[in-house]
Design a protein around this motif. Sequence first.
Motif, PDB file in Angstrom:
ATOM      1  N   VAL A   1       0.764  -1.110   0.031  1.00  0.00           N
ATOM      2  CA  VAL A   1       0.068   0.120  -0.081  1.00  0.00           C
ATOM      3  C   VAL A   1       0.713   1.186  -0.001  1.00  0.00           C
ATOM      4  O   VAL A   1       0.735   2.479  -0.695  1.00  0.00           O
ATOM      5  CB  VAL A   1      -1.061   0.086   1.252  1.00  0.00           C
ATOM      6  CG1 VAL A   1      -1.519   1.374   1.521  1.00  0.00           C
ATOM      7  CG2 VAL A   1      -2.015  -1.090   1.060  1.00  0.00           C
TER       8      VAL A   1
ATOM      9  N   ALA B   1       2.027   1.957  -3.450  1.00  0.00           N
ATOM     10  CA  ALA B   1       1.170   2.281  -4.224  1.00  0.00           C
ATOM     11  C   ALA B   1       1.006   3.843  -3.974  1.00  0.00           C
ATOM     12  O   ALA B   1       0.576   4.729  -4.713  1.00  0.00           O
ATOM     13  CB  ALA B   1      -0.156   1.595  -4.196  1.00  0.00           C
ATOM     14  N   LEU B   2       0.835   3.983  -2.858  1.00  0.00           N
ATOM     15  CA  LEU B   2       0.358   5.422  -2.367  1.00  0.00           C
ATOM     16  C   LEU B   2       1.610   6.457  -2.859  1.00  0.00           C
ATOM     17  O   LEU B   2       1.096   7.498  -3.165  1.00  0.00           O
ATOM     18  CB  LEU B   2       0.260   5.568  -0.854  1.00  0.00           C
ATOM     19  CG  LEU B   2       0.020   7.147  -0.046  1.00  0.00           C
ATOM     20  CD1 LEU B   2      -1.115   7.406  -0.555  1.00  0.00           C
ATOM     21  CD2 LEU B   2       0.253   6.724   1.394  1.00  0.00           C
TER      22      LEU B   2
ATOM     23  N   ILE C   1       1.351  13.491   3.141  1.00  0.00           N
ATOM     24  CA  ILE C   1       0.532  12.122   3.306  1.00  0.00           C
ATOM     25  C   ILE C   1       1.497  11.127   3.407  1.00  0.00           C
ATOM     26  O   ILE C   1       1.421   9.949   4.152  1.00  0.00           O
ATOM     27  CB  ILE C   1      -0.613  12.387   2.126  1.00  0.00           C
ATOM     28  CG1 ILE C   1      -1.497  13.449   2.173  1.00  0.00           C
ATOM     29  CG2 ILE C   1      -1.301  10.898   2.168  1.00  0.00           C
ATOM     30  CD1 ILE C   1      -2.518  13.605   1.200  1.00  0.00           C
TER      31      ILE C   1
ATOM     32  N   LEU D   1       3.478  10.788   6.585  1.00  0.00           N
ATOM     33  CA  LEU D   1       2.656  10.270   7.514  1.00  0.00           C
ATOM     34  C   LEU D   1       2.525   8.955   7.350  1.00  0.00           C
ATOM     35  O   LEU D   1       2.759   8.115   8.419  1.00  0.00           O
ATOM     36  CB  LEU D   1       1.290  10.970   7.634  1.00  0.00           C
ATOM     37  CG  LEU D   1       0.312  10.706   8.867  1.00  0.00           C
ATOM     38  CD1 LEU D   1       0.987  10.643  10.118  1.00  0.00           C
ATOM     39  CD2 LEU D   1      -0.819  11.549   8.572  1.00  0.00           C
ATOM     40  N   TYR D   2       2.077   8.295   6.604  1.00  0.00           N
ATOM     41  CA  TYR D   2       1.986   7.070   6.138  1.00  0.00           C
ATOM     42  C   TYR D   2       3.191   6.151   6.322  1.00  0.00           C
ATOM     43  O   TYR D   2       3.142   5.088   7.064  1.00  0.00           O
ATOM     44  CB  TYR D   2       1.380   6.595   4.571  1.00  0.00           C
ATOM     45  CG  TYR D   2       1.052   5.302   4.394  1.00  0.00           C
ATOM     46  CD1 TYR D   2      -0.052   4.577   4.687  1.00  0.00           C
ATOM     47  CD2 TYR D   2       2.265   4.300   4.167  1.00  0.00           C
ATOM     48  CE1 TYR D   2      -0.259   3.200   4.350  1.00  0.00           C
ATOM     49  CE2 TYR D   2       1.957   2.871   3.920  1.00  0.00           C
ATOM     50  CZ  TYR D   2       0.682   2.235   4.281  1.00  0.00           C
ATOM     51  OH  TYR D   2       0.697   1.066   4.095  1.00  0.00           O
TER      52      TYR D   2
ATOM     53  N   ARG E   1       0.866  15.663  10.215  1.00  0.00           N
ATOM     54  CA  ARG E   1      -0.532  15.984  10.498  1.00  0.00           C
ATOM     55  C   ARG E   1      -1.087  17.289  10.395  1.00  0.00           C
ATOM     56  O   ARG E   1      -1.926  17.405   9.913  1.00  0.00           O
ATOM     57  CB  ARG E   1      -0.872  15.158  11.677  1.00  0.00           C
ATOM     58  CG  ARG E   1      -0.938  13.582  12.008  1.00  0.00           C
ATOM     59  CD  ARG E   1      -1.699  13.179  13.100  1.00  0.00           C
ATOM     60  NE  ARG E   1      -1.413  11.667  13.052  1.00  0.00           N
ATOM     61  CZ  ARG E   1      -0.594  10.938  13.618  1.00  0.00           C
ATOM     62  NH1 ARG E   1       0.384  11.441  14.216  1.00  0.00           N
ATOM     63  NH2 ARG E   1      -0.898   9.557  13.778  1.00  0.00           N
TER      64      ARG E   1
ATOM     65  N   VAL F   1      -0.805  18.100   6.543  1.00  0.00           N
ATOM     66  CA  VAL F   1      -2.104  17.364   5.906  1.00  0.00           C
ATOM     67  C   VAL F   1      -3.428  18.108   6.299  1.00  0.00           C
ATOM     68  O   VAL F   1      -4.132  18.565   5.236  1.00  0.00           O
ATOM     69  CB  VAL F   1      -2.169  15.963   6.201  1.00  0.00           C
ATOM     70  CG1 VAL F   1      -3.567  15.179   5.506  1.00  0.00           C
ATOM     71  CG2 VAL F   1      -0.919  15.183   5.844  1.00  0.00           C
TER      72      VAL F   1
END
Lengths: 425, 383
Positions: free
Chosen positions: A313, A316-317, A337, A340-341, A395, A398
């Motif tokens: 994931v 892909a992100l 983003i 953070l992921y 955060r 975002v």
Amino acid sequence: MSAAQIDEADEVEGVDAFRQRARAFVRDNLRRIEPGEVVGILRNDMTDEEELAEVEHDRKLQRMFFDAGLAGICVPREYGGQGLTPAHQRALNEELLGYEFAARMQSPTMSPCLAVLLDFGTEEQKRTHIPRILTGEEIWMQFLSEPSGGSDVAAALTTAVRDGDEWVLNGSKVWTTGAWWSDWALCLARTNWDVPKHRGLTVFILPLRREGVEVQRIALLNGFRDFCQEFLTDVRVPDTDRIGEVDDGWTVGTRWMFHERMLYNSPYVTAPPGQGHAGVGTRTILLAAREAGHLDDPQVRDLVGEARVLQLVGDALQERIKDGMTSGALSDQAAAIGRLYTGLAQARTTAIAYEVSGADGVVWGDDDGPLVDVGTDYLMRQISCIGGGTTEMARNVVSERVLGMPRERTLDRDVPFRDVPRSAS
Amino acid sequence: MQFDMSSDQEFFRETTARFLSDRVPVAELRRLSEGGAGYDDDYWRQGAELGWTSLLVDEAHGGGSISGDGLADLALVAFEVGRHAAPGPLVSANVVASALGSAGGDAHAEVLAGLLDGSALATWASTERRPHDRLGDVALTVRADGDELVLDGVKRPVESADRAGHLLVTGRTGDGLTQVLVPTDAPGVSVRPLRGVDLTRRFAEVRFDAVRVPASAAVGEVGGAAEQVERQLQLALVLACCESVGALQSGFDMTVEYASDRYSFGRPLSSYQALKHRFADMKTWLEASHAITDAAVAAVSARSPQAAELASVAKAYVGDRGDELLHECVQLHGGIGVTFEHDIHLFLRRQTLNRTLHGTPAEHRQRVATFVERGATHEEDAA
């Protein structure tokens, strides 16, 4: 030269042809990485001599890329680059999968430092430093964080005072990776204490081996000693080594941090895909679970599956964010983003490795193979949520910059910086 | 949803979105939830006319795509259906259309034609009643008896079984899998409607008691359908994820808007850092769900070696984070979020349903672990 000849010389190499060229270079010149290698978190597994030898090896690799016309893919030709596109960079990165690469040359040298030079450097600065970076002669550091505050970088206390054609710098910077073997630094300093904090900053460049620069290594809790703190005492920097306008350092700093967040999405970084997952990965977990003899346990399989899910994931992100920013569908701030992921996913993945290791995660012998040091990695778990800007800052970005929610109230915005309350020192 | 749509695809998506907004606005969904059917026949027929059931079938068999990549086109429809929490057995009907178009042969041309023009319905009967409800478990038997095939077993949940003319039934023949297209009015087929979490999507339990069909009812080879079944599973997984991502997008957008409109203690909710940080997490889950779903759609469409793994990864991730995201949306709405009057539950229902059909996130993580193990073995063998 006729017009036709110029056209021919300027014709951009197609991505497919470029890929073939990159593939041939990679296969003929680079060492394959063993698939079974366990990668932990910043493990202290080299002596200083070995580390320095690795640095030299990375410089040599960088030079090989340069000589093969594969360095600075998206850097304009006049500065020694190839003048190609992010698609070419991506092709090169894909071809590197499973091979060694000039790891120590990428972050922070290529992004953010080289990227900031390209954005804001003078013609002379670019012509001097960028070719040296691309040939592996200069490894760069970012003098950004200070001991007085990590996330609030605009509150820098390191001060630059003008003295004729020079500036005199005093202060301290911290969290520079490998400063003890690096060459140059990009440095954010305060040049005006009588205006609000964002309006009194200026960016400079300086060599690390200059009088007044003292580099000290920091021992992390796992014994890793590659991060450093620098003490600047009356360091003299010529005004020609200033980046951007005086007191306009925050304009530079904003782009600087953008390039820092881009990291492995940056068009200037040459690294195989998946480097965003440096640290404990699915393979380490699989090997640890297998070594522990628990691979048939459904709970363990669930955890192995979860780690792989987080990894794929994440890949892909990052692709989506890169595509979205390239096409303009996402703002540049969307890089937060991905940051953070990745921070959260890596922390979780590290925890999974520890979880599948059972008691061997806390005590082990030298003959325990992939289970060795998994527990120490776990102690270091949060580093992925701290280094390169905390996940809390991500955060904020975002929610405020991507989603457009109201900014946090700050107490230092319209006050001269000298009057802003500071941490007890 | 992908960023690089062609203008034809964008027009197609827009057309479906407009149709759904007109035909099934939330008030209509609430009305439809009260009746038994879940949707009106002409709604489905008009959807079929827009191309909803044709995209996975090639032109030679009466289908056709917008962009040349039918699954990518259908992903846009599924996304919009999810975004509107719209009715209809979109996933199941397309799985059957794809199977009949590729392995059905002439024997099933009429059923396929009905699916394509929306005049008749066929859905997939794949999963079973407990204790055979785990991912990949097939207990229903298909036995050859002379010129006939005999089916025994129970399928559940089967979407829209009460209004489907045919069911594509996945069964077991010895060690192999067999697929049979069974008319729902065949003797021995009994359909028992079930209740469920979604407002408009209807499911049933279907019993097959010594159901006899001619051997020509088989779709593909008797005992040799495993590959086709795997393909159908992958299609079902990625399309359900597209729907779910649409539902997540709606729930999230609605909640972001609410947080800026709703004031407490003299400030909008969206000004509180404690809440902003949760929105940042939700946005990350949402973008990650888009990303992995698009990646899985592309891999399944290209029949890439990683298709099975990516489809399960998408199902595991979207299933897991998607639930969390929409429950956060409910939480951030406060009391109004758990009322029937508020729309957020329409999307929570759709996500909740899709999360569990065709394998829970945990079951898909187990499946992914198997791929990881296999991959490591391959690499070690190669080294």
